[in-house]
Structures are given as C-alpha cells and as structure tokens.
Design an enzyme around this catalytic site. Structure first.
Site, PDB file in Angstrom:
ATOM      1  N   THR A 324     -14.396  19.202 -89.758  1.00 21.36           N
ATOM      2  CA  THR A 324     -14.980  20.391 -89.145  1.00 21.36           C
ATOM      3  C   THR A 324     -13.891  21.213 -88.466  1.00 21.36           C
ATOM      4  OG1 THR A 324     -17.071  19.227 -88.771  1.00 21.36           O
ATOM      5  CG2 THR A 324     -16.680  21.214 -87.475  1.00 21.36           C
ATOM      6  N   GLN A 354     -21.055  21.589 -92.503  1.00 23.59           N
ATOM      7  CA  GLN A 354     -20.180  22.210 -91.505  1.00 23.59           C
ATOM      8  C   GLN A 354     -19.101  23.058 -92.179  1.00 23.59           C
ATOM      9  OE1 GLN A 354     -20.887  18.963 -91.753  1.00 23.59           O
ATOM     10  NE2 GLN A 354     -21.179  17.998 -89.745  1.00 23.59           N
ATOM     11  N   GLN A 376     -23.823  26.623 -91.067  1.00 25.77           N
ATOM     12  CA  GLN A 376     -23.704  25.554 -90.074  1.00 25.77           C
ATOM     13  C   GLN A 376     -22.321  25.601 -89.427  1.00 25.77           C
ATOM     14  OE1 GLN A 376     -24.912  21.677 -91.431  1.00 25.77           O
ATOM     15  NE2 GLN A 376     -24.115  20.623 -89.628  1.00 25.77           N
ATOM     16  N   ASP A 377     -22.298  25.558 -88.099  1.00 27.85           N
ATOM     17  CA  ASP A 377     -21.046  25.512 -87.322  1.00 27.85           C
ATOM     18  C   ASP A 377     -20.189  26.762 -87.506  1.00 27.85           C
ATOM     19  OD1 ASP A 377     -21.964  23.048 -86.631  1.00 27.85           O
ATOM     20  OD2 ASP A 377     -20.248  21.920 -87.372  1.00 27.85           O
ATOM     21  N   ASP A 398     -26.526  24.640 -85.372  1.00 26.10           N
ATOM     22  CA  ASP A 398     -25.469  24.457 -84.360  1.00 26.10           C
ATOM     23  C   ASP A 398     -24.392  25.521 -84.498  1.00 26.10           C
ATOM     24  OD1 ASP A 398     -26.927  22.123 -83.918  1.00 26.10           O
ATOM     25  OD2 ASP A 398     -25.522  20.859 -85.013  1.00 26.10           O
ATOM     26  N   ARG A 466     -29.548  22.097 -79.152  1.00 23.98           N
ATOM     27  CA  ARG A 466     -29.834  20.664 -79.103  1.00 23.98           C
ATOM     28  C   ARG A 466     -28.604  19.957 -78.522  1.00 23.98           C
ATOM     29  NH1 ARG A 466     -29.401  18.016 -85.157  1.00 23.98           N
ATOM     30  NH2 ARG A 466     -27.603  19.210 -85.933  1.00 23.98           N
ATOM     31  N   TRP A 468     -25.692  17.982 -78.442  1.00 24.63           N
ATOM     32  CA  TRP A 468     -24.674  17.343 -79.269  1.00 24.63           C
ATOM     33  C   TRP A 468     -24.003  16.210 -78.501  1.00 24.63           C
ATOM     34  CZ3 TRP A 468     -19.266  19.811 -80.276  1.00 24.63           C
ATOM     35  CH2 TRP A 468     -18.571  19.062 -81.233  1.00 24.63           C
TER      36      TRP A 468
END
Length: 561
Positions: A324, A354, A376-377, A398, A466, A468
């Site tokens: 990531t 990610q 994502q990310d 996220d 959320r 992490w």
C-alpha cells in the site's frame, strides 16, 4: 533544531531557539524530584513493560525520559542496520518482499533521525517547552510509532518469504513498545502544565481571485506570467509568498523540462525556508509518472493549470504486487511542501484493492485546490502535520486514511461506486497509541455522492469511517452530509475492536445525512455539544497552523467557521 529533518525548515530552528520556556520548578517539583519507576510508568500504555525498561533505581521523570529516548534511538539504529543487511541479500527474495523491505529501510532511516532530534531536545535541560516545541517532538515521536506500524504492515504481505516477516516482527514489536514509552514519558515530563505561549502575529498573504500574491524577482515573475498566462497580483513584499526560482514543465518542450521528475531532480537540496520556495510550474497535460519527492527537496511549490488540467496519473496497486505504501502515484516526504491546482490519480480501479493516488509523510505540507482520485485508499495521510484546503477527494473504501495530524477544510468529499458487495467508508484513521498527537479533522466540507454512486440503485451503504487502529481519532464538524450517509454514521472494523478506545466525534454538521439520532452507541463515539471542545480540532489548535500556514499563502480559517 539539529536534526536533519528540520534543519531545512528555518522557522523550526527559530522556534526551538526562541520559544523554549521554563516554568517554575516549584510548580513541577513532582517531576524534578526522584521517583520510583512504578510511579513514573503509570502514564504509559504498559506499566509493567515500562518498569522493565527503566533502571532499577529512583530517578526523576526527566532523567527517565532521557534514558528511554536514548535507548529508543539505539534500538532504531540497530533495526535500521538489520533491514540493510536483509536488503544486501535481496536477490534471494521475491519482488514483493524486496518492496516491503525498501519501505522498512526508508521508514527506519526516518526513525533514527526523528529520535536523534527528540533526544537532542530532551537532553538540554529539565524544563517545560513551548507549545510549538512540544508539538514538534510529539509529532516526531508519534511518527516513529506510525513508521513501525507501516513497516510491519508491508512485511505481512511477504507470504512467499515468511522467514523475513518472522525474523523482523519480533524486533519491530519490542521496539514499538519502547518507542511508546519514550512518547509517554516525553508527554509526562516536557509538556507544560499550562501552555502560556501564543502564536506569532503574522500577516497572512492576501489571496484574491484564485491567484497567489508572489514576491519574486522581475525575471522570475516574467517567466511565470509568460508560462502561465496569468498576471500576478502586485502586493507589498511583507504580504507576499517568496519564490526564489522557477522552472516550468511542459510536455511540448516549451518549458525547462518535459517531465515532473526531471524538474524535481533539478531543485536544490536542503534549502533554507527563509529563502522562500522553489516553484515548479506544471502546464496542462496528463503526466503518466510516478513521482517521489525525497526529504532533501524541501520547500517545493508545485503549481498546475487547474484540477483536470494538470493531471499526474498511475495505476499501481496491492493486487499487482505493490505494498500500500509504495503503490502511490505521487509520494512526498519533503518538509514544507505545497501543491496547488493539480489532479492526482490512481486508475487501478476498485477491483484492484488498495491503490494510493497520493501518500504524504511531509511535515508542514499543504494542498490547495487539488483533486485526489482513486477507489480504495486514495489519499494516504501517512504521518506528521498536513493541511488540505478546497480539495476534491474521490474514493470508495477507507479513501482518506493514515496517521497524520491533518485538517481538511472547505473540501469536497465524493464517495464513488465500489465493487459489488462492498460498502464505502470515507475515513480509516491509524492512531495506535493514545499519546500520539495525530488524528483527522474534517471541517466545513461537503460530502456528496460521486456521479457513479448517485446514478446507482442506492443499495451501496456509505459510512463516515471505521476504526483501522485501536485509538483512531476522527472528527467531522461544521460540514454538509447528504442523505446517502448511513444513519448509523460509522461502521466497525472487526467486531468490538477499538470501539471503546477510539475517538469519533461530530459537531454542528448539516444536511440530511448529519442527523445523529440513530448513530452508533459505541463508548468512543461522541456528539460534541460545545464550541470549546470542537475548537481543539481546528487549524490553530490541532496542527498549530498559525505558526506555519501564513508563509504558504494558502487561505485558511484558524478556528471554527
């Protein structure tokens, strides 16, 4: 400061020399007198571990703190050398493992520097420190813990070389505990009982009509106006953002460079912030480059032709073998960085998991009128202190994540349509220790569905965030939330993990999605009802922006709007 990290940032040196203040020792006699390890360790996460680290004799909290920080520094050097030794035999490892080790090598090197700076500060005297110096050291020690966690997360992906993960996980875990004690004892000993210093009174450069008030030489001004076809505002020098040199990037060959990386390579190293910014003007175009701005390229100012005009794009993802951390299209760790009028993209798509568009571990970094596009990310606010103003952020899962101390102000946040079966989570904050001064504050921003999500059948659920990590901290305040936000507001990560230790809060938001009547009832969730509490998450207090944002020329509101 003496550290390599801050030596390019003149104002930090000035702050350290000018703002260190001692309080009455009479007021802090409990800290200057000898004390038992048991009592000193009560403020740490793991008192038993802390007691095992301290020498078995009475000392005051300052001596204990110095001892632990010095020990942390020694262990960080040892771990850095260990990672180097693994990379020396990298030919035996998979590409995924090599990438994870390179992440750890970079992060371990930062930790040595951060701990060296911290030790030099705590070693000067038994004194309390000003708010700015305290924030500097808390920021560094917080980043040390974040770097440890990031290194471990990369190693988890090395399934084909499990021995590497197994060999390094133990030292990583032990060192993380030690670094946590360093942070806790710093907070206990050097944070003032009462912070009585106030921010400097500085003129903020007048930003009008979307144009920066630059202070630059006539020659440099002519280059910029010729390249950008923009007339710069003529302002008094004391109100202007100083630019000492400029290069242009243009794909048609009309500028100094045809690639962004070439322009960055040409920028001087380790410049003094009092000289101003090295401006890289990037003309309109789609730049398919992976850009990584190293720590020695400090005080860079990147200006594009606007969102969706100057575009930097890539498509690396975890699904294709990147960590990531190193999947980012654009990464920056150089302090004092500013970006304006640029779109950053990762086009890997929702199916690739990610895939980061921008990762920043650049202290005192600022993004203004930029767009971050991914799934994502998307935006990895990794560490240290950051500010985002009037930016657009697109993603699914996220998509604003990391463990910086960061404020988003007057931004547009656009959840997109994820793959089938996924739900959207806007934030995933990464604080792992309650003593870290990190968190995500989103103020006076707008949360609306992106066009693909808005056009869908409405079954995708979207949440504010959320947990992490166990002590994640996220605040939404004075923002507009459209009706598609799930009434519960927040989603768990894994059962009850972090629900009593996190700090999630909302304050004075508006829009159909802001109704808190049916929000989660977790112990760590709060509806803030008073302005005094909410003010703790503003630019002036949360990231001490009054000390460093005026020199950027980027507009900001210091307090509540």
């Amino acid at each position: 400061m003496a550290s390599k990290l801050f030596s390019p940032i003149t104002f930090s040196i000035f702050i350290l020399l000018s703002f260190i203040v001692s309080l009455s020792f009479a007021d802090r006699s409990d800290l200057t007198s000898p004390d038992s390890p048991e009592h000193i360790c009560n403020s740490t996460q793991d008192p038993s571990y802390c007691k095992s680290v301290l020498p078995n004799h009475n000392a005051n909290v300052y001596d204990s703190g110095r001892f632990v920080v010095q020990k942390s520094l020694s262990q960080a050097r040892k771990f850095s050398n260990t990672v180097d030794s693994y990379l020396q035999r990298s030919s035996t490892f998979s590409e995924t493992t090599i990438r994870a080790l390179l992440d750890c090598q970079l992060l371990a090197g930062f930790n040595v520097e951060y701990l060296q700076t911290s030790y030099e500060t705590v070693n000067i005297a038994n004194v309390s420190l000003s708010s700015v110096v305290v924030d500097d050291i808390q920021t560094l020690l917080s980043a040390v813990l974040t770097n440890q966690e990031t290194c471990f997360e990369g190693l988890v992906t090395t399934a084909s070389d499990a021995s590497v993960k197994n060999d390094l996980s133990g030292p990583l875990d032990d060192d993380t505990k030690l670094h946590g004690v360093s942070l806790a004892l710093f907070n206990k000993g050097w944070v003032p009982v009462k912070r009585n210093d106030s921010p400097p009174k500085r003129n903020h450069p007048n930003f009008r009509n979307g144009r920066f008030p630059f202070k630059m030489s006539g020659h440099t001004r002519t280059i910029f106006e010729s390249a950008s076809r923009r007339k710069l505002l003529q302002t008094a020098q004391f109100e202007a953002v100083t630019v000492y040199d400029i290069v242009t990037v243009s794909q048609d060959g009309s500028g100094n460079f045809t690639t962004i990386n070439a322009a960055i390579a040409a920028a001087p190293n380790n410049t003094n912030s009092s000289a101003g910014y090295f401006l890289i003007y990037i003309t309109a175009g789609v730049y398919q480059e992976y850009v990584s701005i190293a720590k020695n390229k400090n005080n860079l100012l990147l200006i594009g032709d606007g969102i969706n005009q100057t575009i930097i794009t890539g498509n690396r993802s975890v699904a294709d073998g990147w960590t990531t951390f190193n999947s980012a299209t654009f990464a920056v760790v150089a302090p004092g960085f500013v970006a304006v009028n640029i779109t950053f993209r990762n086009t890997a798509g929702a199916i690739k998991a990610q895939a980061v568009a921008v990762r920043t571990g650049a202290d005192l970094s600022t993004f203004y009128s930029c767009s971050f596009e991914g799934y994502q990310d998307t935006l990895y606010t990794h560490s240290l202190r950051q500010f985002y103003r009037e930016c657009d952020i697109y993603g699914t899962v996220d998509f604003i994540f990391g463990n910086a101390a960061v404020v988003f102000q007057n931004c547009n946040i656009y959840p997109r349509l994820p793959i089938t079966g996924q739900f959207n989570t806007i934030t995933a904050q990464g604080r792992t220790d309650p003593n870290q001064n990190t968190g995500t504050s989103i103020q006076n921003s707008t949360i609306r569905a992106a066009s693909d999500l808005a056009a869908s059948n409405g079954t995708t659920q979207t949440y504010l965030g959320r947990p992490w990590k166990e002590y994640c901290l996220t605040v939404f305040m004075q923002s507009f939330m459209d009706s598609f936000i799930n009434p519960a507001g927040w989603h768990d990560w894994n059962g009850t993990f972090g629900l009593s230790t996190l700090y999630y809060a909302e304050y004075n938001n508006r829009g159909a999605g802001s109704n808190t009547t049916n929000r989660v009832t977790w112990p760590g969730y709060h509806v803030i009802t008073n302005a005094t509490t909410a003010a703790n998450f503003t630019v002036s207090k949360f990231i001490l922006g009054d000390y460093w944002l005026p020199q950027t020329g980027v507009p900001y509101t210091g307090g509540l709007v």
